[in-house]
Motif scaffolding. Structure first.
Motif, PDB file in Angstrom:
ATOM      1  N   PRO A 202      -7.508 -72.533  23.150  1.00  0.00           N
ATOM      2  CA  PRO A 202      -6.575 -72.116  24.216  1.00  0.00           C
ATOM      3  C   PRO A 202      -5.501 -71.148  23.748  1.00  0.00           C
ATOM      4  O   PRO A 202      -5.099 -70.265  24.482  1.00  0.00           O
ATOM      5  CB  PRO A 202      -5.964 -73.444  24.695  1.00  0.00           C
ATOM      6  CG  PRO A 202      -6.948 -74.482  24.291  1.00  0.00           C
ATOM      7  CD  PRO A 202      -7.569 -74.003  23.023  1.00  0.00           C
ATOM      8  N   ILE A 203      -4.999 -71.346  22.510  1.00  0.00           N
ATOM      9  CA  ILE A 203      -3.956 -70.473  21.957  1.00  0.00           C
ATOM     10  C   ILE A 203      -4.475 -69.904  20.643  1.00  0.00           C
ATOM     11  O   ILE A 203      -4.856 -70.661  19.732  1.00  0.00           O
ATOM     12  CB  ILE A 203      -2.640 -71.238  21.715  1.00  0.00           C
ATOM     13  CG1 ILE A 203      -2.172 -71.956  22.985  1.00  0.00           C
ATOM     14  CG2 ILE A 203      -1.568 -70.288  21.198  1.00  0.00           C
ATOM     15  CD1 ILE A 203      -1.757 -71.033  24.111  1.00  0.00           C
ATOM     16  N   GLU A 204      -4.484 -68.582  20.521  1.00  0.00           N
ATOM     17  CA  GLU A 204      -4.933 -67.945  19.287  1.00  0.00           C
ATOM     18  C   GLU A 204      -4.007 -66.783  18.946  1.00  0.00           C
ATOM     19  O   GLU A 204      -3.271 -66.275  19.804  1.00  0.00           O
ATOM     20  CB  GLU A 204      -6.379 -67.437  19.420  1.00  0.00           C
ATOM     21  CG  GLU A 204      -7.403 -68.561  19.558  1.00  0.00           C
ATOM     22  CD  GLU A 204      -8.829 -68.053  19.498  1.00  0.00           C
ATOM     23  OE1 GLU A 204      -9.035 -66.824  19.655  1.00  0.00           O
ATOM     24  OE2 GLU A 204      -9.738 -68.880  19.305  1.00  0.00           O
ATOM     25  N   SER A 205      -4.055 -66.387  17.669  1.00  0.00           N
ATOM     26  CA  SER A 205      -3.311 -65.202  17.228  1.00  0.00           C
ATOM     27  C   SER A 205      -4.199 -64.385  16.300  1.00  0.00           C
ATOM     28  O   SER A 205      -5.118 -64.921  15.663  1.00  0.00           O
ATOM     29  CB  SER A 205      -2.008 -65.607  16.523  1.00  0.00           C
ATOM     30  OG  SER A 205      -2.271 -66.435  15.400  1.00  0.00           O
ATOM     31  N   MET A 206      -3.911 -63.092  16.242  1.00  0.00           N
ATOM     32  CA  MET A 206      -4.743 -62.181  15.454  1.00  0.00           C
ATOM     33  C   MET A 206      -3.864 -61.119  14.811  1.00  0.00           C
ATOM     34  O   MET A 206      -2.990 -60.549  15.477  1.00  0.00           O
ATOM     35  CB  MET A 206      -5.796 -61.519  16.359  1.00  0.00           C
ATOM     36  CG  MET A 206      -6.666 -60.481  15.661  1.00  0.00           C
ATOM     37  SD  MET A 206      -7.989 -59.842  16.751  1.00  0.00           S
ATOM     38  CE  MET A 206      -7.037 -58.867  17.908  1.00  0.00           C
ATOM     39  N   MET A 207      -4.069 -60.874  13.505  1.00  0.00           N
ATOM     40  CA  MET A 207      -3.357 -59.816  12.798  1.00  0.00           C
ATOM     41  C   MET A 207      -4.331 -58.676  12.492  1.00  0.00           C
ATOM     42  O   MET A 207      -5.411 -58.892  11.938  1.00  0.00           O
ATOM     43  CB  MET A 207      -2.758 -60.332  11.499  1.00  0.00           C
ATOM     44  CG  MET A 207      -2.062 -59.230  10.686  1.00  0.00           C
ATOM     45  SD  MET A 207      -1.429 -59.807   9.086  1.00  0.00           S
ATOM     46  CE  MET A 207      -2.947 -60.003   8.140  1.00  0.00           C
TER      47      MET A 207
END
Length: 706
Positions: free
Chosen positions: A447-452
């Motif tokens: 549901p919650i993700e982050s990407m660099m």
């Protein structure tokens, strides 16, 4: 003539010195109980590795045990051993339980620690509950029937001693736990539990020292057995009897049981009937350790540079009790008495209950203010992705069928409502940058993700991971680090260091062979404050000068983004707030605590004195135990309502408790209106005193003849 002699005797009668040993005992015992209870939940989760749900069940089970066992302590005191021996013997058991808990917290095999801890908690629950009804009743026994006002003052001082011990232990024990290091740990639970154990031994010693001064009333034999037999006989005989109907169903037992016993049982039922609405007050009051503490975790604890911990707010109740008790005894009650108000104990209890309901109205409005700032989560089957551009290039992103996005260098953007599990081809297009365009196949699974996105050999690469918007239970901020540096991580022992004047934390990266110079760390919970960030120099050391600093505030969730090359001028540190920190000050809880404390003084202290004065002489501890038993039922009410999950919003639940308490006090007021007070004089006092007609001090306090 008798009245004049009584007045003269009352003037000469000295205040019993024995009560000071009882008060000292109670102070130490309450320090012990509240000290170990304050840190219990943290100990269960952090040291014994119970999950939050299991820790909550263990905590509330312990509290309920502590308030169910007073009935057994009262049984021992009133039926067999007497109050003194019951307090003495059970206090020894109590002290042993504290020693077991302290020893069990020494780092060892986890299964052994869990078993020893649960054993220690069970013994402590039996010990603290067993002496609860006896100590206050034993203190009341030290006063004669001519010292009614002095005895009422004693119960206020007794409550003062309880809260003095609570204040000191609630402030001191967490410091012993967190700021002292022992057994190669960053905490010291053996000391934090050991000090309360020592105080329990001191409590036992103080109680023994006062023995020559104590007035010890004889126990009445197995009063429970007699009461049970009398009730059963009365019911049986009433169902079979064809005699003329008697004024009370218990009178049918007159053929076999003493009239005084029947009278005492009638009085007992009379008092217990008044207790029926009482548990709901404790359902509200004990939420200071659950609902109100959880509310505090969502608030800003920074006050004049000091960060107040959410569980530390509980000390407000004990501090305010100490401040308010003399105010009520010497100002509020005398003033209302002159206006012929609040003279009867049940009047004070009812008003205290209504005031307690008002405190939950205030807490509900605080919750409404907090709910407006709660993090928003994506709907079912959808994902929220935070995209961080950790490169010196401005980027144009084409995420599959979604609209094109533009993210400048070292900035971030959030893409919401992405279909979870759907594979998409992303295009990374650098603008005004020598990096090459690249294409990547991405899908989302959480549901919650982050990407660099970062540069790697002039190409744009990415690292994507599951993220979180769930705040910690204790309100401390969380931080993780995305990085792209010149330092090549060869093992997971290398780490970044966050350091402040009070704490240092090491952020260990999850590295891969593919990107050994770029990666991400897990979230770390850390106290609020300003921290310097230090880069690793090698596997065991860090650079002497910080690369930058971050400021973490209560309940915030942060991502620090670091890009660092060999050129000192090419270093960038950016902070992303996944969840904004709290802005509503934790000090807004003080009015709630103040209102609830006023209600507690009028409700609980008066209730203690009422349950003693109205109890038959043979059942003093039993009625005290019944009063304490209402606390257990109050905790049970909270657990049932919490389990039912009746409301999506916590504010609705708080308002519901306020309404229930107001309705409950209306019912209590009706019961109180029809209640007839009984005199608490000794059995050997003349009938004129027993009738309350010539006991002016008692008549003034209870308005017996009206």
């Amino acid at each position: 003539m008798f009245f004049l002699l009584q007045e003269e005797h009352q003037e000469k009668e000295k205040y019993p010195k024995a009560v000071f040993f009882i008060l000292g005992n109670e102070f130490c015992e309450r320090f012990c109980y509240y000290g170990m209870r304050t840190i219990l939940t943290i100990y269960l989760t952090e040291e014994l590795l119970y999950n939050d749900s299991s820790a909550t069940v263990i905590f509330h089970s312990f509290v309920m045990l502590s308030y169910f066992t007073p009935l057994f302590g009262a049984l021992l005191a009133d039926s067999w051993l007497g109050k003194f021996k019951t307090i003495l013997y059970i206090s020894i058991v109590y002290a042993i339980g504290n020693i077991i808990l302290s020893v069990g917290s020494i780092p060892n095999d986890l299964s052994i620690m869990k078993g020893v801890t649960l054993l220690g908690l069970f013994i402590i629950g039996v010990g603290t509950g067993g002496i609860k009804p006896c100590v206050s009743a034993f203190g009341g026994d030290q006063f004669s029937s001519n010292q009614e006002k002095q005895r009422q003052k004693f119960f206020s001082i007794f409550y003062f001693a309880i809260n003095s011990g609570s204040v000191i232990s609630t402030l001191a024990t967490p410091i012993l736990r967190a700021d002292v290091h022992c057994f190669n740990n960053n905490s010291c639970y053996p000391l934090a539990y050991g000090i309360p154990a020592i105080l329990m031994i001191v409590a036992l010693a103080l109680f023994l020292i006062g023995k020559p001064l104590y007035i010890m009333r004889k126990n009445e034999g197995n009063i429970f057995k007699s009461v049970f037999q009398c009730i059963c006989h009365a019911i049986s005989r009433k169902s079979k009897s064809k005699e003329k109907k008697k004024s009370h169903w218990l009178d049918y037992a007159e053929d076999k049981f003493d009239k005084d016993l029947i009278k005492d049982i009638r009085t007992l039922f009379h008092v217990l009937w008044v207790f029926l609405p009482v548990p709901l007050f404790w359902a509200l009051f004990d939420q200071t350790g659950s609902s109100w503490t959880l509310q505090a975790t969502k608030m800003n604890g920074e006050v004049l540079g000091y960060h107040i911990k959410p569980d530390q707010m509980q000390v407000m109740n004990a501090i305010l009790i100490i401040v308010f008790i003399p105010v009520f005894d010497y100002a509020v009650y005398p003033l209302f008495s002159k206006c012929n108000l609040l003279k009867k104990p049940l009047q004070r209890i009812a008003v205290g209950g209504f005031i307690s309901a008002l405190s939950f109205v205030f807490a509900g409005f605080i919750e409404l203010g907090l709910e407006s700032s709660y993090p928003v989560f994506p709907g079912p089957g959808l994902t929220e992705l935070t995209i961080i551009n950790n490169s010196p290039c401005n980027l144009q992103l084409t995420p599959g069928s979604y609209p094109e996005m533009k993210i400048n260098a070292f900035e971030f953007s959030t893409l919401k409502d992405i279909e979870m599990g759907k594979e998409m081809t992303w295009e990374f297009n650098p603008v005004n940058c020598s990096a090459t365009k690249s294409s990547h196949l991405l899908n989302t699974s959480s549901p919650i993700e982050s990407m660099m996105i970062f540069l790697n050999d002039d190409g744009l690469q990415y690292i994507k991971t599951e993220d979180s918007k769930n705040r910690t239970e204790d309100g401390e901020p969380q931080i993780r680090l995305y990085f792209s540096t010149d330092f090549k991580f060869s093992s997971n022992e290398s780490s970044f260091k966050l350091e402040s004047t009070i704490k240092e934390t090491f952020l260990i990266p999850n590295i891969t062979d593919k990107f050994s110079q770029s990666g991400v760390t897990e979230y770390h919970k850390i106290p609020p404050g300003r921290y310097n960030l230090y880069l690793p120099l090698n596997e065991t050391a860090h650079q002497q000068e910080p690369i930058g600093d971050v400021t973490l505030k209560s309940a915030g969730i942060y991502i620090a983004i670091l890009r660092q090359t060999s050129s000192l001028n090419d270093t960038n540190l950016t902070i992303v707030s996944m969840v904004e920190p709290s802005t509503l000050s934790i000090l807004w809880q003080i009015p709630s605590y103040a209102i609830l404390t006023v209600g507690e003084i009028m409700f609980s202290i008066t209730g203690l004195e009422f349950s003693y004065s109205q109890a038959p002489q043979s059942m003093k501890s039993v009625v005290q135990a019944a009063w304490l038993l209402t606390v257990a039922f109050g905790n049970l009410i909270v657990m049932i309502i919490a389990k039912l999950s009746l409301f999506e919003k916590k504010s609705y639940e708080l308002f519901m408790f306020a309404v229930l308490m107001a309705l409950d006090m209306l019912a209590f007021s009706v019961i109180a209106y029809f209640y007839k007070y009984v005199n608490s004089g000794d059995d050997n006092v003349s009938k004129s005193v027993l009738n309350g007609k010539d006991n002016k001090s008692y008549e003034e306090e209870t308005d017996f003849n009206k």
